[in-house]
Design an enzyme around this catalytic site. Structure first.
Site, mmCIF file in Angstrom:
data_model
loop_
_atom_site.group_PDB
_atom_site.id
_atom_site.type_symbol
_atom_site.label_atom_id
_atom_site.label_comp_id
_atom_site.label_asym_id
_atom_site.label_seq_id
_atom_site.Cartn_x
_atom_site.Cartn_y
_atom_site.Cartn_z
ATOM 1 N N LYS A 9 -4.139 1.082 2.905
ATOM 2 C CA LYS A 9 -4.734 0.444 4.279
ATOM 3 C C LYS A 9 -3.490 1.415 5.694
ATOM 4 C CE LYS A 9 -4.592 -1.165 8.614
ATOM 5 N NZ LYS A 9 -4.545 -0.277 9.088
ATOM 6 N N GLY A 51 6.137 -0.691 9.139
ATOM 7 C CA GLY A 51 5.563 -1.408 11.186
ATOM 8 C C GLY A 51 6.403 -2.572 11.810
ATOM 9 N N SER A 52 5.764 -2.435 12.226
ATOM 10 C CA SER A 52 6.804 -3.162 13.660
ATOM 11 C C SER A 52 7.204 -5.031 13.357
ATOM 12 C CB SER A 52 5.600 -3.846 15.004
ATOM 13 O OG SER A 52 4.662 -4.547 14.118
ATOM 14 N N GLY A 104 5.324 -7.571 11.281
ATOM 15 C CA GLY A 104 5.911 -8.038 9.731
ATOM 16 C C GLY A 104 5.964 -9.524 9.561
ATOM 17 N N GLU A 141 9.604 -2.976 5.593
ATOM 18 C CA GLU A 141 10.240 -2.418 6.654
ATOM 19 C C GLU A 141 9.872 -2.666 8.435
ATOM 20 O OE1 GLU A 141 12.990 -1.246 5.256
ATOM 21 O OE2 GLU A 141 12.887 -0.931 2.932
ATOM 22 N N CYS A 193 11.505 5.273 12.714
ATOM 23 C CA CYS A 193 13.013 3.329 13.047
ATOM 24 C C CYS A 193 13.745 3.319 12.508
ATOM 25 C CB CYS A 193 12.174 3.199 11.221
ATOM 26 S SG CYS A 193 12.511 4.129 9.970
ATOM 27 N N GLU A 230 13.022 -2.072 20.928
ATOM 28 C CA GLU A 230 12.874 -1.179 20.402
ATOM 29 C C GLU A 230 11.766 -0.651 21.028
ATOM 30 O OE1 GLU A 230 10.410 -1.098 16.728
ATOM 31 O OE2 GLU A 230 11.320 0.657 16.045
HETATM 32 P P1 NAP Z 1 2.006 -1.685 13.337
HETATM 33 O O1 NAP Z 1 1.505 -2.420 14.485
HETATM 34 O O2 NAP Z 1 3.081 -3.000 12.919
HETATM 35 O O3 NAP Z 1 1.639 -1.120 12.688
HETATM 36 C C1 NAP Z 1 1.794 -0.999 10.968
HETATM 37 C C2 NAP Z 1 0.301 -0.872 9.729
HETATM 38 O O4 NAP Z 1 0.180 -2.711 9.944
HETATM 39 C C3 NAP Z 1 -0.859 0.290 10.641
HETATM 40 O O5 NAP Z 1 -0.649 0.120 9.828
HETATM 41 C C4 NAP Z 1 -1.195 -1.201 11.226
HETATM 42 O O6 NAP Z 1 -2.471 -0.628 11.265
HETATM 43 C C5 NAP Z 1 -0.784 -2.578 10.404
HETATM 44 N N1 NAP Z 1 -0.980 -3.859 10.978
HETATM 45 C C6 NAP Z 1 -1.105 -4.267 12.640
HETATM 46 N N2 NAP Z 1 -1.229 -4.957 11.909
HETATM 47 C C7 NAP Z 1 -1.220 -6.132 11.136
HETATM 48 C C8 NAP Z 1 -1.635 -7.429 10.879
HETATM 49 N N3 NAP Z 1 -1.285 -8.523 11.415
HETATM 50 N N4 NAP Z 1 -1.954 -8.099 9.232
HETATM 51 C C9 NAP Z 1 -1.818 -6.623 8.537
HETATM 52 N N5 NAP Z 1 -1.474 -5.646 9.005
HETATM 53 C C10 NAP Z 1 -1.556 -4.874 10.006
HETATM 54 O O7 NAP Z 1 3.147 -0.187 13.783
HETATM 55 P P2 NAP Z 1 3.232 0.988 14.300
HETATM 56 O O8 NAP Z 1 3.328 0.610 16.091
HETATM 57 O O9 NAP Z 1 1.771 1.220 13.281
HETATM 58 O O10 NAP Z 1 4.684 1.445 14.114
HETATM 59 C C11 NAP Z 1 6.075 1.495 14.535
HETATM 60 C C12 NAP Z 1 6.599 0.149 14.231
HETATM 61 O O11 NAP Z 1 6.587 0.661 12.476
HETATM 62 C C13 NAP Z 1 7.895 0.054 15.083
HETATM 63 O O12 NAP Z 1 8.625 -0.646 15.014
HETATM 64 C C14 NAP Z 1 9.123 1.226 13.889
HETATM 65 O O13 NAP Z 1 10.801 0.637 13.621
HETATM 66 C C15 NAP Z 1 8.744 0.453 11.819
HETATM 67 N N6 NAP Z 1 8.477 1.100 11.231
HETATM 68 C C16 NAP Z 1 9.879 0.784 10.005
HETATM 69 C C17 NAP Z 1 9.766 1.250 9.057
HETATM 70 C C18 NAP Z 1 11.029 0.892 8.348
HETATM 71 O O14 NAP Z 1 11.297 1.989 7.283
HETATM 72 N N7 NAP Z 1 11.693 0.416 9.308
HETATM 73 C C19 NAP Z 1 9.602 3.270 9.236
HETATM 74 C C20 NAP Z 1 8.959 3.640 10.234
HETATM 75 C C21 NAP Z 1 8.073 2.977 10.694
HETATM 76 P P3 NAP Z 1 -3.087 -0.450 12.778
HETATM 77 O O15 NAP Z 1 -3.008 0.852 12.572
HETATM 78 O O16 NAP Z 1 -4.853 -0.014 12.268
HETATM 79 O O17 NAP Z 1 -2.706 -1.348 13.758
#
Ligand code: NAP
Ligand code: MG
Length: 507
Positions: free
Chosen positions: A188, A241-242, A246, A263, A297, A394
């Site tokens: 996904k 993701g966030s 997470g 992550e 990230c 962040e």
């Molecule tokens: P996000 O909003 O958490 O989304 C990440 C993924 O999860 C997307 O595919 C999203 O779908 C999906 N998602 C959101 N809520 C969900 C839920 N309740 N259940 C299951 N899936 C869900 O994060 P983002 O804004 O795309 O990415 C930015 C974040 O990622 C930042 O906090 C960044 O630090 C972090 N990040 C961390 C790393 C690491 O390795 N530590 C690397 C890269 C990014 P949708 O797109 O459809 O909303």
């Protein structure tokens, strides 16, 4: 159709519709609904139409992955490696085309998009090799005529849920090791970058992946991600993701005792000591703060600088930021592309307002940069303190905070003062101070005389504290997230032998 008629009908007739990939077939969603993927540098430009799926599509994908599992699990690991390697070769041949598409869909400048695709190529070549590496140990038994050994076994159906900021690299970090481990997958991708995700799946199909081994379902976190996480047939979840999402996923996965790799967010810091090579530190800070428009990230959103050099450092940084050109990442003279979408733009600006209210000093930027796309100027605040929201939360955009400190100990104390622990860096020419920082920095990654960004796939990647839950991606440990250990004892003595009780000294 003539150009005039095409324009009259509307550009939308030209836009391609992409489908889900379930059980080896490209299929529309059962919802009949779709959504658009747009270009963040040209808001009005629609790049493609995607399936807005829901739990029915998720159900079909899990079903297909479950069916394919027995066959894939039994496929010899070297044969799995051949497919993964072939995917890497196709990726390499199509690198430029994929990078251009990525710049259009995600916004990062072309040079960086090439790097993102290259990371997937590197991962394919690296992961393919797992197929011919040992996948267990033989260990001496304490009893005679008895063998003891371990083998890795797959988890089963694994969900890979990925963000948009590394739309090719991050999915490859998950999908390729998961495949090498013998798992089948429901993927996904982020809703902001579903087309580039589809390309990766197309390439794995072309490389010869059997039907049902990898399934793609596009759609929202709530309608696709959530049912995927909750389904009892999914044995493992790999999520990047966030931290907020997470946490929610961890709660749900915990209820069903699922394997989960997280992550999450970061609030990464660069420490600059008074003996540092200042131009080098500024080079690093500029790249770590504004590379990928600060949407990494590992981006450095805190620059912790010794007071003795803070003014010189900040002046130099401001001078360099002022020269940066913000625009469409496909243009060769663009240094920094847009942020991903309107919500991200608003969030970055909200933190500018927060910074001002908290009496951080705005040194550069702090404003929008044109309305064609989601553009923001590289933004630098100074006079940061660790209790500021700007120093703790962040932002995930082109905004960084210079924080003055007195010496190494205070620098480390400030560096460690957040809930996150992904990446930290120190600029110093004093070997003792560098080693001290390597010991004391609470982060999964530490860089010396280099910025906080720039991970290589042959080393483990991940963070401590609220950045994750202890798993690491990539590197020699890449299979750990996607496999279990099975311990096997073979007793060929022909009699009952009791460990810890029967002596091994006799016959
Ligand atoms: P996000 O909003 O958490 O989304 C990440 C993924 O999860 C997307 O595919 C999203 O779908 C999906 N998602 C959101 N809520 C969900 C839920 N309740 N259940 C299951 N899936 C869900 O994060 P983002 O804004 O795309 O990415 C930015 C974040 O990622 C930042 O906090 C960044 O630090 C972090 N990040 C961390 C790393 C690491 O390795 N530590 C690397 C890269 C990014 P949708 O797109 O459809 O909303
Ligand atoms: Mg988009």
């Amino acid at each position: 159709m003539s150009q005039a008629i095409k324009e009259a009908v509307g550009a939308k007739t030209e836009v391609k519709t992409y489908r889900n990939y379930i059980g080896g077939k490209w299929v529309p969603s059962r919802t009949g609904r779709t959504f658009e993927s747009t270009n963040p540098a040209h808001k009005a430009e629609v790049l493609g139409v995607l399936q807005q799926s829901d739990m029915r599509d998720v159900d079909a994908a899990i079903e297909a992955a479950s069916k394919a599992f027995a066959g894939w699990r039994r496929t010899p690991a070297p044969a799995r490696g051949e497919i993964v390697l072939k995917a890497g070769i196709i990726l390499e041949a199509r690198k430029e085309e994929l990078a251009r598409l990525m710049t259009q869909e995600m916004g990062k400048v072309l040079k960086e998009a090439r790097g993102d695709v290259q990371e997937a190529i590197d991962m394919a070549k690296y992961a393919a090799g797992f197929g011919r590496l040992p996948h267990g140990e033989t260990v001496p038994s304490e009893l005679r005529h008895k063998w003891a050994m371990t083998v890795r076994v797959p988890l089963g159906v694994v969900a890979c849920i990925t963000p948009w900021n590394f739309p090719m690299a991050i999915p490859s970090w998950k999908i390729l090791p998961a495949l090498m481990g013998g798992n089948t997958i429901v993927f996904k991708p982020a809703s902001d970058t579903p087309i580039i995700a589809t390309k990766l799946v197309e390439i794995l199909e072309e490389a010869g992946l059997p039907s049902g081994v990898l399934n793609l379902v596009t759609g929202s976190g709530s309608e696709v991600g959530d049912p995927l996480v909750q389904d009892p047939r999914v044995a493992g979840i790999s999520f990047t993701g966030s931290t907020a999402a997470g946490r929610q996923i961890a709660e749900l996965a915990g209820r069903n005792l699922k394997r989960l790799g997280l992550e999450l967010g970061g609030k990464n810091a660069i420490v600059v000591l008074d003996d540092a090579d200042l131009p080098l530190a500024v080079d690093g800070a500029l790249w770590a703060a504004f590379g990928t428009t600060g949407q990494r990230c590992t981006a450095a959103s805190r620059l912790i600088v010794d007071k003795k050099v803070e003014k010189d450092f900040t002046d130099l940084l401001q001078e360099r930021a002022a020269k940066m050109r913000v625009g469409d990442g496909l243009q060769p003279d663009t240094d920094m592309g847009p942020v991903i979408n309107e919500a991200a733009l608003k969030k970055v600006h909200e933190y500018t307002e927060i910074g001002k209210k908290e009496h951080a000093r705005l040194v550069h930027g702090g404003d929008f940069a044109g309305d064609q796309g989601w553009f923001y100027r590289p933004t630098i605040f100074a006079d940061g303190r660790k209790d500021m929201r700007m120093a703790q939360e962040e932002i995930f955009g082109p905004s960084t905070l210079v924080m003055p400190v007195n010496g190494l100990d205070e620098a480390l104390e400030v560096a460690n003062s957040t809930q996150y622990g992904l990446s930290m860096s120190i600029y110093t020419n004093d070997l003792r101070k560098a080693f001290h920082a390597m010991d004391e920095m609470q982060s999964g990654l530490v860089y010396v005389n280099a910025p906080t960004i720039g991970a290589e796939i042959q080393l483990p990647f991940g963070g401590v504290k609220n950045t994750g839950n202890g798993h690491r991606e990539a590197g020699t440990v890449a299979l750990d997230e996607f496999t279990e250990w099975k311990t096997i004892y073979v007793d060929y003595s022909g009699r009952l032998q009791r460990a810890q009780i029967d002596t091994a000294l006799g016959e």
